[in-house]
Design a protein around this motif. Sequence first.
Motif, PDB file in Angstrom:
ATOM      1  N   GLU A   1       6.261 -55.820 -39.667  1.00 23.59           N
ATOM      2  CA  GLU A   1       6.104 -56.069 -38.225  1.00 23.59           C
ATOM      3  C   GLU A   1       5.129 -55.109 -37.563  1.00 23.59           C
ATOM      4  N   GLY A   2       4.812 -53.998 -38.236  1.00 26.11           N
ATOM      5  CA  GLY A   2       3.915 -53.003 -37.663  1.00 26.11           C
ATOM      6  C   GLY A   2       4.569 -52.182 -36.561  1.00 26.11           C
ATOM      7  N   THR A   3       5.876 -51.923 -36.723  1.00 28.01           N
ATOM      8  CA  THR A   3       6.610 -51.163 -35.717  1.00 28.01           C
ATOM      9  C   THR A   3       7.260 -49.932 -36.332  1.00 28.01           C
ATOM     10  N   VAL A   4       7.557 -48.972 -35.485  1.00 23.72           N
ATOM     11  CA  VAL A   4       8.285 -47.777 -35.901  1.00 23.72           C
ATOM     12  C   VAL A   4       9.372 -47.490 -34.879  1.00 23.72           C
ATOM     13  N   LYS A   5      10.472 -46.908 -35.354  1.00 26.50           N
ATOM     14  CA  LYS A   5      11.539 -46.460 -34.466  1.00 26.50           C
ATOM     15  C   LYS A   5      11.453 -44.948 -34.408  1.00 26.50           C
ATOM     16  N   VAL A   6      11.364 -44.431 -33.191  1.00 27.13           N
ATOM     17  CA  VAL A   6      11.179 -43.001 -32.969  1.00 27.13           C
ATOM     18  C   VAL A   6      12.355 -42.457 -32.171  1.00 27.13           C
ATOM     19  N   ASN A   7      12.951 -41.372 -32.664  1.00 27.01           N
ATOM     20  CA  ASN A   7      13.957 -40.652 -31.895  1.00 27.01           C
ATOM     21  C   ASN A   7      13.170 -39.754 -30.951  1.00 27.01           C
ATOM     22  N   VAL A   8      13.272 -40.020 -29.668  1.00 28.54           N
ATOM     23  CA  VAL A   8      12.445 -39.355 -28.662  1.00 28.54           C
ATOM     24  C   VAL A   8      13.022 -37.988 -28.291  1.00 28.54           C
ATOM     25  N   VAL A   9      12.194 -36.949 -28.444  1.00 31.09           N
ATOM     26  CA  VAL A   9      12.581 -35.582 -28.122  1.00 31.09           C
ATOM     27  C   VAL A   9      12.090 -35.199 -26.725  1.00 31.09           C
ATOM     28  N   ALA A  10      10.935 -35.716 -26.334  1.00 30.47           N
ATOM     29  CA  ALA A  10      10.390 -35.466 -25.001  1.00 30.47           C
ATOM     30  C   ALA A  10       9.645 -36.708 -24.539  1.00 30.47           C
ATOM     31  N   CYS A  11       9.744 -36.992 -23.239  1.00 27.80           N
ATOM     32  CA  CYS A  11       9.117 -38.190 -22.696  1.00 27.80           C
ATOM     33  C   CYS A  11       8.898 -38.000 -21.205  1.00 27.80           C
ATOM     34  N   ASP A  12       7.889 -38.693 -20.644  1.00 25.72           N
ATOM     35  CA  ASP A  12       7.677 -38.578 -19.200  1.00 25.72           C
ATOM     36  C   ASP A  12       8.700 -39.401 -18.416  1.00 25.72           C
ATOM     37  N   ARG A  13       9.508 -40.202 -19.096  1.00 21.04           N
ATOM     38  CA  ARG A  13      10.654 -40.866 -18.465  1.00 21.04           C
ATOM     39  C   ARG A  13      11.906 -40.192 -19.022  1.00 21.04           C
ATOM     40  N   GLU A  14      12.548 -39.396 -18.194  1.00 14.74           N
ATOM     41  CA  GLU A  14      13.670 -38.577 -18.638  1.00 14.74           C
ATOM     42  C   GLU A  14      14.785 -39.371 -19.319  1.00 14.74           C
ATOM     43  N   SER A  15      15.052 -40.579 -18.853  1.00 12.81           N
ATOM     44  CA  SER A  15      16.157 -41.370 -19.407  1.00 12.81           C
ATOM     45  C   SER A  15      15.890 -41.818 -20.851  1.00 12.81           C
ATOM     46  N   THR A  16      14.646 -41.690 -21.321  1.00 13.41           N
ATOM     47  CA  THR A  16      14.306 -42.077 -22.693  1.00 13.41           C
ATOM     48  C   THR A  16      14.576 -40.954 -23.690  1.00 13.41           C
ATOM     49  N   VAL A  17      14.610 -39.710 -23.209  1.00 12.97           N
ATOM     50  CA  VAL A  17      14.836 -38.545 -24.080  1.00 12.97           C
ATOM     51  C   VAL A  17      16.206 -38.672 -24.758  1.00 12.97           C
ATOM     52  N   GLY A  18      16.219 -38.459 -26.077  1.00 18.68           N
ATOM     53  CA  GLY A  18      17.461 -38.545 -26.847  1.00 18.68           C
ATOM     54  C   GLY A  18      17.751 -39.937 -27.373  1.00 18.68           C
ATOM     55  N   ARG A  19      16.963 -40.906 -26.987  1.00 17.20           N
ATOM     56  CA  ARG A  19      17.158 -42.283 -27.444  1.00 17.20           C
ATOM     57  C   ARG A  19      16.201 -42.608 -28.584  1.00 17.20           C
ATOM     58  N   THR A  20      16.520 -43.652 -29.306  1.00 18.80           N
ATOM     59  CA  THR A  20      15.616 -44.179 -30.323  1.00 18.80           C
ATOM     60  C   THR A  20      14.925 -45.394 -29.735  1.00 18.80           C
ATOM     61  N   VAL A  21      13.592 -45.352 -29.737  1.00 15.80           N
ATOM     62  CA  VAL A  21      12.817 -46.472 -29.203  1.00 15.80           C
ATOM     63  C   VAL A  21      11.967 -47.071 -30.309  1.00 15.80           C
ATOM     64  N   GLU A  22      11.711 -48.349 -30.187  1.00 17.60           N
ATOM     65  CA  GLU A  22      10.831 -49.030 -31.138  1.00 17.60           C
ATOM     66  C   GLU A  22       9.485 -49.229 -30.462  1.00 17.60           C
ATOM     67  N   THR A  23       8.426 -48.851 -31.160  1.00 19.42           N
ATOM     68  CA  THR A  23       7.082 -49.001 -30.617  1.00 19.42           C
ATOM     69  C   THR A  23       6.157 -49.500 -31.730  1.00 19.42           C
ATOM     70  N   LEU A  24       4.929 -49.771 -31.379  1.00 18.64           N
ATOM     71  CA  LEU A  24       3.958 -50.304 -32.336  1.00 18.64           C
ATOM     72  C   LEU A  24       3.217 -49.179 -33.051  1.00 18.64           C
ATOM     73  N   ASN A  25       2.896 -49.429 -34.327  1.00 20.94           N
ATOM     74  CA  ASN A  25       2.198 -48.435 -35.155  1.00 20.94           C
ATOM     75  C   ASN A  25       0.990 -47.834 -34.469  1.00 20.94           C
ATOM     76  N   TYR A  26       0.174 -48.684 -33.851  1.00 20.33           N
ATOM     77  CA  TYR A  26      -1.093 -48.202 -33.310  1.00 20.33           C
ATOM     78  C   TYR A  26      -0.933 -47.393 -32.016  1.00 20.33           C
ATOM     79  N   LEU A  27       0.276 -47.344 -31.461  1.00 21.53           N
ATOM     80  CA  LEU A  27       0.507 -46.573 -30.239  1.00 21.53           C
ATOM     81  C   LEU A  27       0.906 -45.124 -30.508  1.00 21.53           C
ATOM     82  N   ILE A  28       1.081 -44.778 -31.774  1.00 18.76           N
ATOM     83  CA  ILE A  28       1.474 -43.413 -32.104  1.00 18.76           C
ATOM     84  C   ILE A  28       0.510 -42.799 -33.112  1.00 18.76           C
ATOM     85  N   LYS A  29       0.518 -41.485 -33.151  1.00 22.61           N
ATOM     86  CA  LYS A  29      -0.266 -40.757 -34.155  1.00 22.61           C
ATOM     87  C   LYS A  29       0.518 -39.519 -34.564  1.00 22.61           C
TER      88      LYS A  29
END
Length: 122
Positions: free
Chosen positions: A36-64
């Motif tokens: 699918e070209g996706t990754v699940k990331v456990n977020v340690v820091a984010c500009d949206r505070e409510s996302t911190v500590g959650r696992t989010v799914e995003t696309l391969n090309y959006l991360i490095k």
Amino acid sequence: MIMKQESKWNKGDWVKGRTVNGELMYGYIVDFDSDEGTVKVNVVACDRESTVGRTVETLNYLIKPFPILPMNNDQLRSMTDLALITSDRDWFMDLSSKLSESKKASGDQMTRSDAWFWSAQR
């Protein structure tokens, strides 16, 4: 016939990038789907505070890969303590060898304060 794409990611890799909603974040990979070209990331820091500590799914090309700086000897010793506390023998041995290589490269001699560290490897 569909060719399976090799993933450039491994579980535990530290990454930075954007969520599919455009939020800046960094964290570590907990799972990925090469098909699918996706990754699940456990977020340690984010500009949206409510996302911190959650696992989010995003696309391969959006991360490095998150740049990892080499550790100095004091940091290696601290991480080695953590490896001992968590009883992670493989991590301890890996960190110990890195510390040994670092000391050899810098020409440092083992001091009396290092004796506790090295005695665990004998």
